[in-house]
Design a protein around this motif. Structure first.
Motif, mmCIF file in Angstrom:
data_model
loop_
_atom_site.group_PDB
_atom_site.id
_atom_site.type_symbol
_atom_site.label_atom_id
_atom_site.label_comp_id
_atom_site.label_asym_id
_atom_site.label_seq_id
_atom_site.Cartn_x
_atom_site.Cartn_y
_atom_site.Cartn_z
ATOM 1 N N HIS A 122 0.884 -1.005 -0.010
ATOM 2 C CA HIS A 122 0.005 0.191 -0.059
ATOM 3 C C HIS A 122 0.826 1.100 0.039
ATOM 4 O O HIS A 122 0.542 2.312 -0.756
ATOM 5 N N GLN A 123 1.855 0.999 0.741
ATOM 6 C CA GLN A 123 2.847 2.371 0.911
ATOM 7 C C GLN A 123 3.789 2.695 -0.519
ATOM 8 O O GLN A 123 4.086 3.600 -0.532
ATOM 9 N N LYS A 124 4.207 1.454 -0.990
ATOM 10 C CA LYS A 124 5.279 1.489 -2.016
ATOM 11 C C LYS A 124 4.654 1.353 -3.555
ATOM 12 O O LYS A 124 5.353 1.924 -4.423
ATOM 13 N N VAL A 125 3.568 0.758 -3.755
ATOM 14 C CA VAL A 125 3.214 0.642 -5.182
ATOM 15 C C VAL A 125 2.109 1.936 -5.336
ATOM 16 O O VAL A 125 1.188 2.148 -4.830
ATOM 17 N N ILE A 126 2.521 2.550 -6.413
ATOM 18 C CA ILE A 126 1.955 3.792 -6.698
ATOM 19 C C ILE A 126 0.771 3.789 -7.671
ATOM 20 O O ILE A 126 -0.090 4.408 -8.001
ATOM 21 N N PHE A 127 1.364 3.023 -8.902
ATOM 22 C CA PHE A 127 0.631 3.041 -10.148
ATOM 23 C C PHE A 127 -1.016 2.403 -9.874
ATOM 24 O O PHE A 127 -1.026 1.029 -9.431
ATOM 25 N N PRO A 128 -1.975 2.870 -9.774
ATOM 26 C CA PRO A 128 -3.439 2.540 -9.435
ATOM 27 C C PRO A 128 -3.708 1.263 -10.284
ATOM 28 O O PRO A 128 -4.334 0.188 -9.446
ATOM 29 N N PRO A 129 -3.672 0.876 -11.506
ATOM 30 C CA PRO A 129 -3.788 -0.191 -11.881
ATOM 31 C C PRO A 129 -3.044 -1.429 -11.217
ATOM 32 O O PRO A 129 -3.636 -2.703 -11.132
ATOM 33 N N TRP A 130 -1.774 -1.378 -10.900
ATOM 34 C CA TRP A 130 -1.156 -2.499 -10.299
ATOM 35 C C TRP A 130 -1.783 -2.715 -9.037
ATOM 36 O O TRP A 130 -1.790 -3.851 -8.308
ATOM 37 N N THR A 131 -2.174 -1.265 -8.155
ATOM 38 C CA THR A 131 -2.563 -1.721 -6.880
ATOM 39 C C THR A 131 -4.123 -2.182 -6.710
ATOM 40 O O THR A 131 -4.209 -3.324 -5.934
ATOM 41 N N ARG A 132 -4.905 -2.177 -7.870
ATOM 42 C CA ARG A 132 -5.998 -2.824 -7.778
ATOM 43 C C ARG A 132 -5.799 -4.475 -8.250
ATOM 44 O O ARG A 132 -6.432 -5.257 -7.611
ATOM 45 N N PHE A 133 -4.729 -4.506 -9.020
ATOM 46 C CA PHE A 133 -4.652 -5.875 -9.342
ATOM 47 C C PHE A 133 -3.886 -6.854 -8.223
ATOM 48 O O PHE A 133 -4.629 -7.744 -8.213
ATOM 49 N N TYR A 134 -3.139 -6.392 -7.414
ATOM 50 C CA TYR A 134 -2.622 -7.080 -6.416
ATOM 51 C C TYR A 134 -3.410 -7.272 -5.387
ATOM 52 O O TYR A 134 -3.661 -8.327 -4.572
ATOM 53 N N LYS A 135 -4.442 -6.240 -5.001
ATOM 54 C CA LYS A 135 -5.447 -6.300 -3.913
ATOM 55 C C LYS A 135 -6.601 -7.364 -4.322
ATOM 56 O O LYS A 135 -6.931 -8.079 -3.318
ATOM 57 N N LYS A 136 -6.907 -7.295 -5.663
ATOM 58 C CA LYS A 136 -7.889 -8.186 -5.935
ATOM 59 C C LYS A 136 -7.500 -9.754 -5.697
ATOM 60 O O LYS A 136 -8.226 -10.703 -5.373
#
Length: 366
Positions: A122-136
C-alpha cells in the motif's frame, strides 16, 4: 482438551516422556526379535525419531502419518542421535487438542505477516492499475487463507506454517531497498511480482504436517501453477498495457534464474534479474539460519559448524562476530587548549568562502 507440556527441543537423554506428538512418517520393519515400528514424530519445536519394539509393535496394524498420538517413552541416545523408545501409545482425535502444538510456525504470526505485506504494498506501489490488481488477488478469501497456512518450501527453506508469507515479505523488502540504489527500476512491477512470485506454492505444497507435494505440484511446479492462478485476474485487469503484462509474466516465469533450477526462462530484464537474486538471497539466509540454529547440535554458540547441508553442498560455520556495544561511548571532552584552537579556527575565514577553492583541489592533494 489435551494439553502438551514437553516439547522435543527440551527432551534430554535419559528422560521419561509422557506427552503428545504427531506422526510425520512410519514404517514397519523387521528386527531379530520381531517386527518393530520406525517412526518420525514432530511438534512445533522439531522432529525426533521413535521406535516401537516387539511385542508392543504387534498391537498396531497401521500407524498413519498426520495422526496425533499420546505416548509414554524413554529418551535414549543412539549413535549420537536422540530417539524415543515407546512403551505405550494411544491415538488422539484432532478435535481433542490444539494442532498448533504440532506444526512448526513462523516466529511472527502468519496473519501479522500478511498485514505487514499489505501495508508495504500500500505504501510503495503507486500505479493504480497495479494496486487494484494485487489487491484483487491477495484479498481473495481462498488465496489469503492458503497463503497464511502454506510453508515456503518442503524442507530446504521457510518450511513451516507462515513460511511462504515470511519469505514473500522479505523478498519484497529486499527489492524495495535495492530500488533506492537503482531509481530507474520499475519499483511497482517489481514489488507486485515479488508479492506474487511464489503464490503457486499454495497449490504445489500441502499445508499439512507432511508438507508433501501435490500431484499437480509434482507434474507442473509452482511457477506454472502460480501463473495459472494469476491469469484470471490479469484477464480482468484494467489499464494494464499488454507490454506491462508481458513483462510481469516474464518476471514470474524467470525468478528461478536458470533452466536447470526450474525456470522456464532466464531473466532478461533488470527487474527480473533483481527478483531472482532477492528470492535466492532470502532462501539462502533462511537455510543458514536454520542450519546454525539446531538445538540438538549445539549450534547456538559461535565457533560451531552445522551438519552437511545438501541443498548448498557444504558445511556452514557460525563465526565469532564483532561485539555490539549496548550504548555508544561518550566522546571525550576536548582539553582546554583544544577548545582555544577550535575557537581560533572558528574566527578564521573558511576555505569554502574562497572563490578559487574547489573540492577538486583537496582531492588532488589528498
Amino acid at each position: 482438551m489435551k494439553e502438551k507440556n514437553l516439547f522435543i527441543q527440551d527432551i534430554q537423554d535419559g528422560m521419561k516422556v509422557h506427552d503428545l506428538f504427531i506422526v510425520v512418517e512410519s514404517r514397519l520393519d523387521q528386527a531379530r526379535n520381531g517386527p518393530y515400528w520406525q517412526m518420525t514424530l514432530q511438534d512445533s519445536s522439531g522432529t525426533i525419531p521413535a521406535r516401537i519394539w516387539s511385542p508392543l509393535s504387534r498391537n498396531f496394524e497401521q500407524i498413519a502419518s498426520e495422526q496425533i498420538i499420546e505416548v509414554t517413552a524413554a529418551a535414549q541416545s543412539f549413535r549420537d542421535q536422540l530417539q524415543l523408545n515407546i512403551e505405550t501409545l494411544n491415538f488422539v482425535p484432532p478435535e481433542q487438542t490444539d494442532l498448533s502444538f504440532f506444526l512448526p510456525v513462523s516466529s511472527i504470526p502468519p496473519e501479522e505477516l500478511y498485514q505487514d505485506l499489505m501495508r508495504l504494498l500500500h505504501q510503495k506501489v503507486i500505479f493504480p492499475p497495479w494496486t487494484r490488481f494485487y489487491k484483487k488477488i491477495l484479498k481473495n478469501n481462498d488465496i489469503r487463507e492458503a497463503l497464511v497456512k502454506t510453508p515456503g518450501g518442503k524442507t530446504i527453506h521457510h518450511a513451516y506454517m507462515g513460511g511462504l508469507l515470511e519469505h514473500t515479505l522479505s523478498v519484497c523488502r529486499i527489492c524495495d531497498s535495492i530500488c533506492d540504489l537503482y531509481p530507474a527500476l520499475d519499483k511497482d512491477i517489481l514489488l507486485v511480482s515479488a508479492a506474487l512470485h511464489d503464490i503457486g506454492k499454495a497449490r504445489e505444497i500441502s499445508a499439512g504436517v507432511s508438507r508433501e507435494y501435490s500431484t499437480e505440484g509434482k507434474l507442473m511446479g509452482h511457477i506454472f501453477l502460480g501463473l495459472e492462478m494469476i491469469n484470471p485476474f490479469l484477464s480482468k485487469a484494467q489499464n494494464l498495457s499488454p507490454e506491462l503484462i508481458m513483462h510481469f509474466k516474464h518476471i514470474i516465469l524467470s525468478h528461478h534464474g536458470e533452466l536447470e533450477y526450474g525456470s522456464p526462462k532466464r531473466p532478461k530484464t533488470q527487474e527480473a534479474l533483481l527478483l531472482h537474486f532477492a528470492d535466492n538471497l532470502d532462501a539462502k539466509m533462511n537455510t543458514i539460519d536454520n542450519a546454525l540454529d539446531n538445538p540438538s547440535d549445539n549450534h547456538d554458540r559461535a565457533g560451531h559448524w552445522s551438519q552437511f547441508q545438501r541443498s548448498m553442498g557444504r558445511f556452514l560455520y557460525n563465526p565469532h562476530r564483532t561485539p555490539k556495544p549496548e550504548q555508544p561511548e561518550p566522546e571525550p571532552k576536548p582539553s582546554h587548549s583544544l577548545q582555544k584552537v577550535r575557537k581560533t579556527i572558528a574566527r578564521q575565514p573558511t576555505l569554502a568562502a574562497d572563490p578559487d577553492f574547489s573540492s577538486s583541489d583537496t582531492d588532488a592533494n589528498s
